[in-house]
Design a protein around this motif. Structure first.
Motif: not given
Ligand code: MN
Length: 202
Positions: A27, A77, A126, A164, A168
């Motif tokens: 990630h 992120h 998100w 998140d 992924h």
């Molecule tokens: Mn992400």
């Protein structure tokens, strides 16, 4: 000025109770890093080259999709890594705890509403806990790499907590079980940091 990938404030295995080390490593070094690379490519030799990340995403509605998506990806992120810890105190204290109770009824009700926002975000996106300009705590979700700092957000505000919910972020351990990931994630929330952000935003 090119953006760069910062180290995480903890080891990749620090959040193992909720998120496995392999997921954290991919990630951070692949997904997050790719947003930064693509953002740098999108702003190179343009009028945006010398703007801050916050300046760029604030105008998301009028910049190119590449800057919106990758600028959002970089901001989101960077924020996400900072509100997690392997040493969580488990729940908020002080003013934040009081205001969560006053706004949502209880911490559990806030968590339920937050998880519902994440679970019902169709596809990638998100979940957010934000402070509105009126100082009010609000829960929302955004698609893709959008966030509440963007002019196009339905619920605008200053983020103090984010999750998140792209696949992924959880697929290796949780496969398709997004709700199980969201439930487990509370164990790595850095409530000290969230409180700091709340007091600064309020
Ligand atoms: Mn992400």
């Amino acid at each position: 000025m090119a953006f760069t990938l910062s180290d995480l404030p903890y080891d990749y295995n620090a959040l193992e109770v909720s998120i496995d080390a392999r997921t954290m490593e991919i990630h951070h070094t692949k997904h997050h890093n790719t947003y930064i690379t693509n953002l740098n490519n999108a702003i190179a030799d343009t009028e945006h080259t010398y703007k801050s990340l916050e300046e760029l995403i604030a105008k998301a509605g009028s910049i190119s999709p590449a800057v919106r998506n990758n600028g959002g990806g970089h901001w989101n992120h960077s924020f996400f890594w900072g509100i997690m810890t392997g040493d969580s105190m488990g729940k908020p204290e002080g003013v934040l705890a009081d205001d969560i109770n006053a706004t949502f009824g209880s911490l559990d009700e806030m968590k339920t509403k937050f998880q519902t926002a994440g679970a019902t975000q169709f596809g990638s996106g998100w979940a957010w806990l934000t402070v509105s300009t009126a100082g009010k705590l609000e829960i929302s979700s955004t698609p893709n790499q959008d966030n509440p700092l963007m002019d196009i957000a339905n619920t605008k505000g200053t983020p103090i907590l984010a999750l998140d919910v792209w696949e992924h972020a959880y697929y290796l351990r949780y496969q398709n079980l997004r709700p199980a990931y969201m439930q487990a994630w509370w164990d790595v929330v850095n409530w000290n940091k969230v409180s700091e952000l709340y007091l600064a935003a309020k």
